[in-house]
Design a protein around this motif. Structure first.
Motif, PDB file in Angstrom:
ATOM      1  N   TRP A   1      34.264  27.036  44.192  1.00 28.34           N
ATOM      2  CA  TRP A   1      34.370  27.897  43.019  1.00 28.34           C
ATOM      3  C   TRP A   1      34.842  29.289  43.420  1.00 28.34           C
ATOM      4  O   TRP A   1      35.578  29.941  42.688  1.00 28.34           O
ATOM      5  N   ILE A   2      34.424  29.747  44.582  1.00 25.52           N
ATOM      6  CA  ILE A   2      34.882  31.042  45.089  1.00 25.52           C
ATOM      7  C   ILE A   2      36.385  30.976  45.375  1.00 25.52           C
ATOM      8  O   ILE A   2      37.131  31.892  45.030  1.00 25.52           O
ATOM      9  N   ILE A   3      36.814  29.890  45.982  1.00 28.89           N
ATOM     10  CA  ILE A   3      38.249  29.703  46.252  1.00 28.89           C
ATOM     11  C   ILE A   3      39.026  29.665  44.949  1.00 28.89           C
ATOM     12  O   ILE A   3      40.102  30.260  44.835  1.00 28.89           O
ATOM     13  N   LEU A   4      38.492  28.991  43.942  1.00 26.58           N
ATOM     14  CA  LEU A   4      39.157  28.937  42.640  1.00 26.58           C
ATOM     15  C   LEU A   4      39.258  30.331  42.024  1.00 26.58           C
ATOM     16  O   LEU A   4      40.294  30.694  41.461  1.00 26.58           O
ATOM     17  N   CYS A   5      38.220  31.135  42.157  1.00 27.78           N
ATOM     18  CA  CYS A   5      38.262  32.512  41.638  1.00 27.78           C
ATOM     19  C   CYS A   5      39.278  33.361  42.407  1.00 27.78           C
ATOM     20  O   CYS A   5      39.996  34.166  41.808  1.00 27.78           O
ATOM     21  N   LEU A   6      39.365  33.170  43.717  1.00 25.21           N
ATOM     22  CA  LEU A   6      40.372  33.884  44.508  1.00 25.21           C
ATOM     23  C   LEU A   6      41.780  33.460  44.104  1.00 25.21           C
ATOM     24  O   LEU A   6      42.699  34.276  44.050  1.00 25.21           O
ATOM     25  N   PHE A   7      41.958  32.188  43.816  1.00 23.97           N
ATOM     26  CA  PHE A   7      43.242  31.699  43.333  1.00 23.97           C
ATOM     27  C   PHE A   7      43.589  32.367  41.998  1.00 23.97           C
ATOM     28  O   PHE A   7      44.734  32.789  41.788  1.00 23.97           O
ATOM     29  N   CYS A   8      42.603  32.477  41.113  1.00 22.01           N
ATOM     30  CA  CYS A   8      42.834  33.144  39.825  1.00 22.01           C
ATOM     31  C   CYS A   8      43.204  34.607  40.032  1.00 22.01           C
ATOM     32  O   CYS A   8      44.094  35.124  39.355  1.00 22.01           O
ATOM     33  N   LEU A   9      42.547  35.277  40.959  1.00 24.21           N
ATOM     34  CA  LEU A   9      42.857  36.670  41.244  1.00 24.21           C
ATOM     35  C   LEU A   9      44.286  36.820  41.762  1.00 24.21           C
ATOM     36  O   LEU A   9      45.016  37.725  41.346  1.00 24.21           O
TER      37      LEU A   9
ATOM     38  N   ILE B   1      47.311  38.967  39.934  1.00 22.04           N
ATOM     39  CA  ILE B   1      48.135  39.960  40.627  1.00 22.04           C
ATOM     40  C   ILE B   1      49.607  39.598  40.533  1.00 22.04           C
ATOM     41  O   ILE B   1      50.457  40.453  40.275  1.00 22.04           O
ATOM     42  N   ASN B   2      49.928  38.322  40.708  1.00 14.64           N
ATOM     43  CA  ASN B   2      51.329  37.910  40.670  1.00 14.64           C
ATOM     44  C   ASN B   2      51.910  38.037  39.271  1.00 14.64           C
ATOM     45  O   ASN B   2      53.024  38.527  39.102  1.00 14.64           O
ATOM     46  N   PHE B   3      51.190  37.611  38.260  1.00 17.78           N
ATOM     47  CA  PHE B   3      51.737  37.636  36.908  1.00 17.78           C
ATOM     48  C   PHE B   3      51.863  39.039  36.350  1.00 17.78           C
ATOM     49  O   PHE B   3      52.633  39.272  35.429  1.00 17.78           O
ATOM     50  N   MET B   4      51.124  39.987  36.898  1.00 12.94           N
ATOM     51  CA  MET B   4      51.297  41.375  36.458  1.00 12.94           C
ATOM     52  C   MET B   4      52.647  41.925  36.924  1.00 12.94           C
ATOM     53  O   MET B   4      53.145  42.899  36.369  1.00 12.94           O
ATOM     54  N   GLN B   5      53.249  41.311  37.931  1.00 13.32           N
ATOM     55  CA  GLN B   5      54.539  41.762  38.445  1.00 13.32           C
ATOM     56  C   GLN B   5      55.695  41.349  37.535  1.00 13.32           C
ATOM     57  O   GLN B   5      56.783  41.916  37.609  1.00 13.32           O
TER      58      GLN B   5
ATOM     59  N   TYR C   1      54.875  28.649  43.377  1.00 12.66           N
ATOM     60  CA  TYR C   1      53.732  28.039  44.059  1.00 12.66           C
ATOM     61  C   TYR C   1      52.486  28.093  43.174  1.00 12.66           C
ATOM     62  O   TYR C   1      51.767  27.107  43.031  1.00 12.66           O
ATOM     63  N   LEU C   2      52.235  29.253  42.595  1.00 16.35           N
ATOM     64  CA  LEU C   2      51.013  29.443  41.820  1.00 16.35           C
ATOM     65  C   LEU C   2      50.992  28.605  40.547  1.00 16.35           C
ATOM     66  O   LEU C   2      49.940  28.128  40.138  1.00 16.35           O
ATOM     67  N   LEU C   3      52.136  28.418  39.924  1.00 17.51           N
ATOM     68  CA  LEU C   3      52.180  27.609  38.706  1.00 17.51           C
ATOM     69  C   LEU C   3      52.057  26.119  39.005  1.00 17.51           C
ATOM     70  O   LEU C   3      51.630  25.343  38.152  1.00 17.51           O
ATOM     71  N   SER C   4      52.427  25.718  40.208  1.00 21.04           N
ATOM     72  CA  SER C   4      52.418  24.302  40.566  1.00 21.04           C
ATOM     73  C   SER C   4      51.113  23.851  41.207  1.00 21.04           C
ATOM     74  O   SER C   4      50.932  22.666  41.453  1.00 21.04           O
ATOM     75  N   THR C   5      50.208  24.750  41.485  1.00 21.89           N
ATOM     76  CA  THR C   5      49.032  24.436  42.280  1.00 21.89           C
ATOM     77  C   THR C   5      47.758  24.092  41.514  1.00 21.89           C
ATOM     78  O   THR C   5      46.968  23.301  42.013  1.00 21.89           O
ATOM     79  N   PRO C   6      47.487  24.621  40.313  1.00 23.00           N
ATOM     80  CA  PRO C   6      46.160  24.400  39.708  1.00 23.00           C
ATOM     81  C   PRO C   6      45.739  22.939  39.576  1.00 23.00           C
ATOM     82  O   PRO C   6      44.585  22.610  39.869  1.00 23.00           O
ATOM     83  N   SER C   7      46.621  22.066  39.170  1.00 16.61           N
ATOM     84  CA  SER C   7      46.225  20.665  39.000  1.00 16.61           C
ATOM     85  C   SER C   7      45.899  20.012  40.338  1.00 16.61           C
ATOM     86  O   SER C   7      44.957  19.228  40.439  1.00 16.61           O
TER      87      SER C   7
ATOM     88  N   THR D   1      37.986  21.391  33.813  1.00 18.19           N
ATOM     89  CA  THR D   1      37.484  22.767  33.798  1.00 18.19           C
ATOM     90  C   THR D   1      38.126  23.587  34.908  1.00 18.19           C
ATOM     91  O   THR D   1      38.570  24.716  34.686  1.00 18.19           O
ATOM     92  N   ALA D   2      38.176  23.023  36.108  1.00 14.40           N
ATOM     93  CA  ALA D   2      38.767  23.735  37.247  1.00 14.40           C
ATOM     94  C   ALA D   2      40.256  23.991  37.025  1.00 14.40           C
ATOM     95  O   ALA D   2      40.758  25.076  37.337  1.00 14.40           O
ATOM     96  N   CYS D   3      40.967  23.017  36.470  1.00 13.99           N
ATOM     97  CA  CYS D   3      42.398  23.203  36.197  1.00 13.99           C
ATOM     98  C   CYS D   3      42.598  24.279  35.136  1.00 13.99           C
ATOM     99  O   CYS D   3      43.485  25.123  35.262  1.00 13.99           O
ATOM    100  N   ALA D   4      41.762  24.280  34.120  1.00 15.05           N
ATOM    101  CA  ALA D   4      41.863  25.303  33.069  1.00 15.05           C
ATOM    102  C   ALA D   4      41.579  26.691  33.624  1.00 15.05           C
ATOM    103  O   ALA D   4      42.265  27.656  33.277  1.00 15.05           O
ATOM    104  N   ILE D   5      40.601  26.801  34.512  1.00 14.60           N
ATOM    105  CA  ILE D   5      40.293  28.096  35.130  1.00 14.60           C
ATOM    106  C   ILE D   5      41.457  28.537  36.010  1.00 14.60           C
ATOM    107  O   ILE D   5      41.824  29.712  36.024  1.00 14.60           O
ATOM    108  N   GLY D   6      42.066  27.585  36.729  1.00  9.34           N
ATOM    109  CA  GLY D   6      43.219  27.918  37.565  1.00  9.34           C
ATOM    110  C   GLY D   6      44.395  28.436  36.758  1.00  9.34           C
ATOM    111  O   GLY D   6      45.064  29.395  37.146  1.00  9.34           O
ATOM    112  N   VAL D   7      44.643  27.834  35.622  1.00 11.10           N
ATOM    113  CA  VAL D   7      45.731  28.277  34.751  1.00 11.10           C
ATOM    114  C   VAL D   7      45.363  29.580  34.049  1.00 11.10           C
ATOM    115  O   VAL D   7      46.229  30.396  33.745  1.00 11.10           O
ATOM    116  N   LEU D   8      44.072  29.791  33.830  1.00 11.87           N
ATOM    117  CA  LEU D   8      43.605  31.006  33.169  1.00 11.87           C
ATOM    118  C   LEU D   8      44.021  32.264  33.925  1.00 11.87           C
ATOM    119  O   LEU D   8      44.274  33.301  33.320  1.00 11.87           O
TER     120      LEU D   8
END
Length: 170
Positions: free
Chosen positions: A18-26, A30-34, A126-132, A146-153
């Motif tokens: 879950w920590i890794i998933l949160c780091l992935f979301c972070l 950061i990437n999508f703000m660019q 990479y980031l768009l292709s990874t959540p699933s 749930t994990a995939c939805a959080i990754g896309v979130l």
């Protein structure tokens, strides 16, 4: 289930995922703000770098172009290498893109803006292709959606942060 013995083999899951998933979301945030960071103040960027407004708008278009160009090769790389390599690569490309954009503070360095955006755009593929894949490998059957939805979130949160920053800046 082990076919020879009839034993059930359990996959051990850790709360660390879950920590890794949160780091992935972070990293996604950061990437999508660019994505549209230069187009929100397009007229200012146009005057500062002395470029056409269409070229400033191209800084956001780079993300779409990199997705079209690199989707298939990066999908292959994601399948060929493990998830750790994929996520480190995407985070590194995002960091490199931001680092390149740090050096575009002179009016004759608009090309660095484009290079930085291209690096961030490649990381976004990479980031768009990874959540699933992340969800299916690290989470049980009852947690995959749930994990995939959080990754896309993370991507959506990046867009929301961009909108908030845009509305405050005006």
């Amino acid at each position: 289930m082990d076919r020879e013995n009839g034993d059930k083999s359990e996959i051990q899951v850790y709360t660390y995922r879950w920590i890794i998933l949160c780091l992935f979301c972070l990293c996604n945030v950061i990437n999508f703000m660019q994505f549209l960071q230069f187009t929100i103040v397009g007229n200012v960027i146009q005057r500062y770098y002395n470029v056409e407004l269409a070229l400033v708008d191209a800084t956001g278009l780079i993300f779409f172009v990199t997705f079209l160009l690199f989707f298939l090769p990066i999908s292959y790389l994601i399948e060929k290498f493990n998830l750790k390599v994929t996520l480190i690569t995407s985070a590194s490309l995002t960091a490199a893109g931001n680092l390149v954009k740090l050096f575009c503070n002179e009016p004759d360095r608009f090309y660095l803006v484009l290079i930085g955006q291209a690096l961030c755009g490649t990381a976004q593929v990479y980031l768009l292709s990874t959540p699933s894949k992340l969800a299916s490998l690290w989470f049980g059957a009852e947690e995959v959606s749930t994990a995939c939805a959080i990754g896309v979130l993370g991507a959506q949160l990046g867009k929301c942060c961009w909108l908030i920053v845009n509305s405050i800046g005006r």
